[in-house]
Design an enzyme around this catalytic site. Sequence first.
Site, PDB file in Angstrom:
ATOM      1  N   CYS A  76       0.831  -1.196   0.000  1.00 35.95           N
ATOM      2  CA  CYS A  76       0.000   0.000   0.000  1.00 35.95           C
ATOM      3  C   CYS A  76       0.874   1.258   0.000  1.00 35.95           C
ATOM      4  CB  CYS A  76      -1.010  -0.029   1.146  1.00 35.95           C
ATOM      5  SG  CYS A  76      -2.354   1.179   0.926  1.00 35.95           S
ATOM      6  N   HIS A 178      -3.526  -5.227   0.681  1.00 35.36           N
ATOM      7  CA  HIS A 178      -2.992  -5.565   2.005  1.00 35.36           C
ATOM      8  C   HIS A 178      -2.950  -7.078   2.214  1.00 35.36           C
ATOM      9  CE1 HIS A 178      -2.620  -1.611   3.979  1.00 35.36           C
ATOM     10  NE2 HIS A 178      -3.507  -1.253   3.058  1.00 35.36           N
ATOM     11  N   GLU A 180      -1.164  -8.738   4.190  1.00 32.85           N
ATOM     12  CA  GLU A 180      -0.991  -9.095   5.605  1.00 32.85           C
ATOM     13  C   GLU A 180      -2.322  -9.284   6.318  1.00 32.85           C
ATOM     14  OE1 GLU A 180      -1.776  -4.726   5.975  1.00 32.85           O
ATOM     15  OE2 GLU A 180      -0.868  -6.058   4.478  1.00 32.85           O
TER      16      GLU A 180
END
Length: 202
Positions: A76, A178, A180
């Site tokens: 990001c 994202h 994660e």
Amino acid sequence: MAPRSYATAVQRAGGLALLLPPDELAAEAPDRWLDRIDALLLAGGADVGTWPDRDRFEIALARRAIERELPMLGICRGMQLLNVALGGSLVQHLPDALGHDDHRHTPGAFGDHEVVLELGSIAARAAGADRLTVKSHHHQGVEELGSELVASGWSVPDDLIEAIELPRRQFALGVLWHPEEDEGSHVVTALVGAAHAEASTR
């Protein structure tokens, strides 16, 4: 988007995370930190330009990591910063350019959308697919690509650049989504794998 979510994703992938706060000395001499790590993850967070100390530190790390061919992943803000570090520019507010706010429709919450990835690209190899649903939360994006960077992923249906990479490097990738936040994602795992390979050559 909290630092612990990145550390957790790295640990889940079999790696160890070292969280680096902005360091003015390291901004001038980034090898001070890069000598201690096997890969660099540029995390998400505040817009590029709103935290100058962090920008200077991470740009210095990114540029030097590229010179050293250290595996690197920008997520990001991290993708946006990688682009800026290599001379690229950003669209400052995507809703003005795209006519919608689908990439950050609810402040503080992730939205889902599809991304298509270039076949054979670093992004596709890291993701393990050439089309996937991702978690998104951003309002800036790539305008002009930085030096040597190529686009390798685009959002569906608006074709916003969602992945950039340095194809002549073993692992130098930025993604606008994202990974994660998605336990099923392979992207952070791919970075950890590249880090293990880097460590084995030392």
